[in-house]
Scaffold this motif. Structure first.
Motif, PDB file in Angstrom:
ATOM      1  N   GLU A  59      24.104  86.627  49.142  1.00  0.00           N
ATOM      2  CA  GLU A  59      25.033  86.595  50.275  1.00  0.00           C
ATOM      3  C   GLU A  59      24.393  85.904  51.476  1.00  0.00           C
ATOM      4  O   GLU A  59      25.032  85.106  52.163  1.00  0.00           O
ATOM      5  CB  GLU A  59      25.458  88.011  50.637  1.00  0.00           C
ATOM      6  N   ILE A  60      23.135  86.200  51.721  1.00  0.00           N
ATOM      7  CA  ILE A  60      22.420  85.564  52.836  1.00  0.00           C
ATOM      8  C   ILE A  60      22.337  84.052  52.621  1.00  0.00           C
ATOM      9  O   ILE A  60      22.520  83.262  53.556  1.00  0.00           O
ATOM     10  CB  ILE A  60      21.010  86.172  52.982  1.00  0.00           C
ATOM     11  N   THR A  61      22.086  83.650  51.384  1.00  0.00           N
ATOM     12  CA  THR A  61      22.035  82.224  51.063  1.00  0.00           C
ATOM     13  C   THR A  61      23.382  81.560  51.314  1.00  0.00           C
ATOM     14  O   THR A  61      23.453  80.439  51.834  1.00  0.00           O
ATOM     15  CB  THR A  61      21.624  82.022  49.594  1.00  0.00           C
ATOM     16  N   SER A  62      24.452  82.261  50.954  1.00  0.00           N
ATOM     17  CA  SER A  62      25.796  81.721  51.171  1.00  0.00           C
ATOM     18  C   SER A  62      26.078  81.535  52.653  1.00  0.00           C
ATOM     19  O   SER A  62      26.629  80.513  53.074  1.00  0.00           O
ATOM     20  CB  SER A  62      26.825  82.667  50.543  1.00  0.00           C
ATOM     21  N   ILE A  63      25.685  82.504  53.455  1.00  0.00           N
ATOM     22  CA  ILE A  63      25.881  82.416  54.906  1.00  0.00           C
ATOM     23  C   ILE A  63      25.095  81.233  55.473  1.00  0.00           C
ATOM     24  O   ILE A  63      25.577  80.484  56.335  1.00  0.00           O
ATOM     25  CB  ILE A  63      25.443  83.728  55.581  1.00  0.00           C
ATOM     26  N   ASP A  64      23.877  81.050  54.969  1.00  0.00           N
ATOM     27  CA  ASP A  64      23.034  79.956  55.455  1.00  0.00           C
ATOM     28  C   ASP A  64      23.655  78.593  55.148  1.00  0.00           C
ATOM     29  O   ASP A  64      23.526  77.651  55.939  1.00  0.00           O
ATOM     30  CB  ASP A  64      21.652  80.059  54.799  1.00  0.00           C
ATOM     31  N   ARG A  65      24.351  78.494  54.032  1.00  0.00           N
ATOM     32  CA  ARG A  65      25.000  77.220  53.677  1.00  0.00           C
ATOM     33  C   ARG A  65      26.064  76.860  54.708  1.00  0.00           C
ATOM     34  O   ARG A  65      26.159  75.701  55.135  1.00  0.00           O
ATOM     35  CB  ARG A  65      25.615  77.324  52.286  1.00  0.00           C
ATOM     36  N   TYR A  66      26.860  77.840  55.126  1.00  0.00           N
ATOM     37  CA  TYR A  66      27.868  77.579  56.152  1.00  0.00           C
ATOM     38  C   TYR A  66      27.205  77.162  57.462  1.00  0.00           C
ATOM     39  O   TYR A  66      27.661  76.230  58.137  1.00  0.00           O
ATOM     40  CB  TYR A  66      28.724  78.821  56.392  1.00  0.00           C
ATOM     41  N   GLN A  67      26.128  77.860  57.821  1.00  0.00           N
ATOM     42  CA  GLN A  67      25.467  77.553  59.084  1.00  0.00           C
ATOM     43  C   GLN A  67      24.906  76.135  59.084  1.00  0.00           C
ATOM     44  O   GLN A  67      24.996  75.414  60.094  1.00  0.00           O
ATOM     45  CB  GLN A  67      24.344  78.565  59.336  1.00  0.00           C
ATOM     46  N   ARG A  68      24.352  75.697  57.957  1.00  0.00           N
ATOM     47  CA  ARG A  68      23.802  74.341  57.886  1.00  0.00           C
ATOM     48  C   ARG A  68      24.899  73.285  57.973  1.00  0.00           C
ATOM     49  O   ARG A  68      24.716  72.222  58.586  1.00  0.00           O
ATOM     50  CB  ARG A  68      22.992  74.186  56.593  1.00  0.00           C
TER      51      ARG A  68
END
Length: 271
Positions: free
Chosen positions: A158-167
């Motif tokens: 989930e954290i990885t998924s959130i990071d993708r949006y932020q990038r």
């Protein structure tokens, strides 16, 4: 003699009853009812994906994540194993249905955005698109929230998924702030702030069991972010020769307002 034989044949024909002959009817082969192929339309694919996700969540809750197999998930959703793998690479992926599709939509929206539009407004509307993914399937979202708290590997995903949006957000803002002083830093900070606002609203909505008006909460939160980011971003002036610059970081349980009041008083005494 011939006349006698003819008379006997005639008499037998008159008294004998016809023997009925029954010919069984040839039944037509039963035609199986056509199966509904939900996956042929975008709406149908979302329906199948949602059914798989919900079935998986229920099984994870009942017997644990590790003990649940892909075959069990497919059977509970009423589809075959091959259908499962057309939608998800693994049972970990089924916990986050639609994220890849929604991320692609976000990239497409940002790439097609009007270059003259306010970047915060563009980013705000895009953040609403992401939030809508959770709101559209509240049962799946609520069950996923419970599951990610219990399974560390899913929490990491989930954290990885959130990071993708932020990038993706930061990349869009870097293009918009290109050539401006501190543009890269501003892009990174604004992107992080928008994602933080989105995640804060999402957590509040999940804690309420889906009862809050999350979309309005997000709009209000993004207005606060826009207000905080509306100041001038430029090069931070270096301290003049002879000046002493001291930066202190203190962990405290005091409210932010109290801390700010003490800082203002301390700075006032120094000036």
């Amino acid at each position: 003699m011939a006349d006698t034989c003819a008379a006997i044949v005639t008499a037998l024909s008159a008294t004998s009853k016809p023997v009925p002959v029954y010919i069984p009817a040839m039944s037509e082969p039963a035609t199986p009812a056509p199966r509904t192929r939900y996956g042929r339309t975008p709406h149908g694919r979302r329906k199948v994906r949602s059914a798989l996700a919900l079935a998986a969540m229920e099984l994870f809750a009942a017997q644990g994540f590790e003990a649940t197999t892909v075959d069990q998930i497919a059977e509970a959703a009423g589809v075959g194993r091959r259908t499962f793998f057309r939608y998800f690479r693994s049972k970990e992926d089924v916990v986050f249905p639609g994220h890849d599709e929604r991320l692609a939509e976000v990239v497409e929206r940002l790439d097609a955005a009007d270059p003259a539009a306010d970047p915060m407004a563009v980013l705000g509307r895009t953040a609403e698109v992401v939030l809508e993914m959770y709101l559209a399937e509240p049962e799946v979202s609520l069950k996923r929230s419970e599951l990610t708290r219990e399974v560390p590997s899913l929490r990491d995903k989930e954290i990885t998924s959130i990071d993708r949006y932020q990038r993706v957000f930061a990349r869009y803002l870097r293009d918009r702030f290109s050539g401006q002083p501190g543009g890269d830093l501003r892009a990174a900070v604004v992107a992080a702030a928008v994602v933080a606002a989105h995640n804060h609203v999402l957590r509040q909505w999940l804690k309420s069991g889906g009862a809050l008006d999350a979309m309005q909460m997000l709009r209000d939160a993004l207005q606060q972010v826009a207000g905080a980011m509306s100041g001038q971003w430029g090069e931070v002036p270096a301290a003049e020769a002879g000046e002493n610059v001291v930066v202190g970081v203190v962990r405290t349980a005091a409210p932010a307002g109290v801390v700010l009041k003490h800082l203002e008083e301390a700075l006032r005494d120094l000036c």
